[in-house]
Design an enzyme around this catalytic site. Sequence first.
Site, PDB file in Angstrom:
ATOM      1  N   ILE A   1      60.142  70.608  -4.030  1.00  0.00           N
ATOM      2  CA  ILE A   1      59.843  69.305  -3.428  1.00  0.00           C
ATOM      3  C   ILE A   1      60.030  69.331  -1.905  1.00  0.00           C
ATOM      4  O   ILE A   1      59.459  68.489  -1.196  1.00  0.00           O
ATOM      5  CB  ILE A   1      60.730  68.215  -4.077  1.00  0.00           C
ATOM      6  CG1 ILE A   1      60.122  66.835  -3.926  1.00  0.00           C
ATOM      7  CG2 ILE A   1      62.159  68.256  -3.542  1.00  0.00           C
ATOM      8  CD1 ILE A   1      60.792  65.764  -4.771  1.00  0.00           C
TER       9      ILE A   1
ATOM     10  N   ASN B   1      70.364  81.355  -5.248  1.00  0.00           N
ATOM     11  CA  ASN B   1      71.579  80.860  -4.613  1.00  0.00           C
ATOM     12  C   ASN B   1      72.651  80.644  -5.677  1.00  0.00           C
ATOM     13  O   ASN B   1      72.345  80.183  -6.778  1.00  0.00           O
ATOM     14  CB  ASN B   1      71.295  79.542  -3.895  1.00  0.00           C
ATOM     15  CG  ASN B   1      70.299  79.710  -2.759  1.00  0.00           C
ATOM     16  OD1 ASN B   1      70.285  80.742  -2.088  1.00  0.00           O
ATOM     17  ND2 ASN B   1      69.455  78.710  -2.539  1.00  0.00           N
TER      18      ASN B   1
ATOM     19  N   HIS C   1      67.965  79.309 -11.135  1.00  0.00           N
ATOM     20  CA  HIS C   1      66.561  79.311 -10.746  1.00  0.00           C
ATOM     21  C   HIS C   1      66.356  80.330  -9.647  1.00  0.00           C
ATOM     22  O   HIS C   1      67.294  80.678  -8.919  1.00  0.00           O
ATOM     23  CB  HIS C   1      66.116  77.923 -10.275  1.00  0.00           C
ATOM     24  CG  HIS C   1      66.999  77.337  -9.220  1.00  0.00           C
ATOM     25  ND1 HIS C   1      68.184  76.696  -9.521  1.00  0.00           N
ATOM     26  CD2 HIS C   1      66.904  77.314  -7.865  1.00  0.00           C
ATOM     27  CE1 HIS C   1      68.763  76.288  -8.411  1.00  0.00           C
ATOM     28  NE2 HIS C   1      68.011  76.658  -7.377  1.00  0.00           N
TER      29      HIS C   1
HETATM   30  P1  5GP Z   1      69.197  75.459  -4.727  1.00  0.00           P
HETATM   31  O1  5GP Z   1      69.645  74.843  -3.414  1.00  0.00           O
HETATM   32  O2  5GP Z   1      70.012  74.946  -5.890  1.00  0.00           O
HETATM   33  O3  5GP Z   1      69.094  76.949  -4.708  1.00  0.00           O
HETATM   34  O4  5GP Z   1      67.718  74.986  -4.914  1.00  0.00           O
HETATM   35  C1  5GP Z   1      67.370  73.744  -5.457  1.00  0.00           C
HETATM   36  C2  5GP Z   1      65.974  73.434  -4.998  1.00  0.00           C
HETATM   37  O5  5GP Z   1      65.467  72.393  -5.802  1.00  0.00           O
HETATM   38  C3  5GP Z   1      65.882  72.969  -3.548  1.00  0.00           C
HETATM   39  O6  5GP Z   1      65.061  73.863  -2.798  1.00  0.00           O
HETATM   40  C4  5GP Z   1      65.289  71.573  -3.660  1.00  0.00           C
HETATM   41  O7  5GP Z   1      64.372  71.270  -2.624  1.00  0.00           O
HETATM   42  C5  5GP Z   1      64.635  71.598  -5.024  1.00  0.00           C
HETATM   43  N1  5GP Z   1      64.573  70.304  -5.676  1.00  0.00           N
HETATM   44  C6  5GP Z   1      65.599  69.393  -5.770  1.00  0.00           C
HETATM   45  N2  5GP Z   1      65.199  68.315  -6.460  1.00  0.00           N
HETATM   46  C7  5GP Z   1      63.891  68.541  -6.790  1.00  0.00           C
HETATM   47  C8  5GP Z   1      62.923  67.759  -7.497  1.00  0.00           C
HETATM   48  O8  5GP Z   1      63.164  66.659  -7.979  1.00  0.00           O
HETATM   49  N3  5GP Z   1      61.676  68.311  -7.655  1.00  0.00           N
HETATM   50  C9  5GP Z   1      61.366  69.544  -7.147  1.00  0.00           C
HETATM   51  N4  5GP Z   1      60.122  69.994  -7.352  1.00  0.00           N
HETATM   52  N5  5GP Z   1      62.267  70.296  -6.470  1.00  0.00           N
HETATM   53  C10 5GP Z   1      63.508  69.802  -6.297  1.00  0.00           C
END
Ligand code: 5GP
Length: 117
Positions: free
Chosen positions: A31, A87, A100
């Site tokens: 997103i 991460n 992820h």
């Molecule tokens: P992390 O920081 O946990 O490695 O990555 C989480 C990712 O999820 C972030 O890059 C963030 O932008 C993405 N993200 C968070 N909420 C949403 C959402 O509701 N939809 C989508 N498509 N991505 C999301």
Amino acid sequence: MSDTIFHKILRGEIPADIVHEDDHVFAFRDIAPQAPVHVLFVPKQDFATLNDVPEDAAVVVGRLATAAARYAKAQGFSDDGYRIVMNCNGDGGQTVFQIHLHLLAGAPLGRFGTPGH
Ligand code: 5GP
């Protein structure tokens, strides 16, 4: 069942731009993209962090990487190159606690890490 935002996306409770789904993995556009291409690959099996994946479930992580590579080939940027990132916890910058893999591509990505290292 765990209930992160990614589980809600998988259950169709919130919308996402899903680009791939198979028996084990689903993938959708981030997103808040950090590169021209930014896709998240998420396993259907629940693990909060990489620390929680036991040796005998290593295939769960491997499938994320191979799904990302297949997507890069199908989209035509595998030869130009890309970056995959996972991460973990606070210092790693993890914000969603279902494992992820980030696929970043579409431009030279430069180096990464903290400044001065
Ligand atoms: P992390 O920081 O946990 O490695 O990555 C989480 C990712 O999820 C972030 O890059 C963030 O932008 C993405 N993200 C968070 N909420 C949403 C959402 O509701 N939809 C989508 N498509 N991505 C999301």
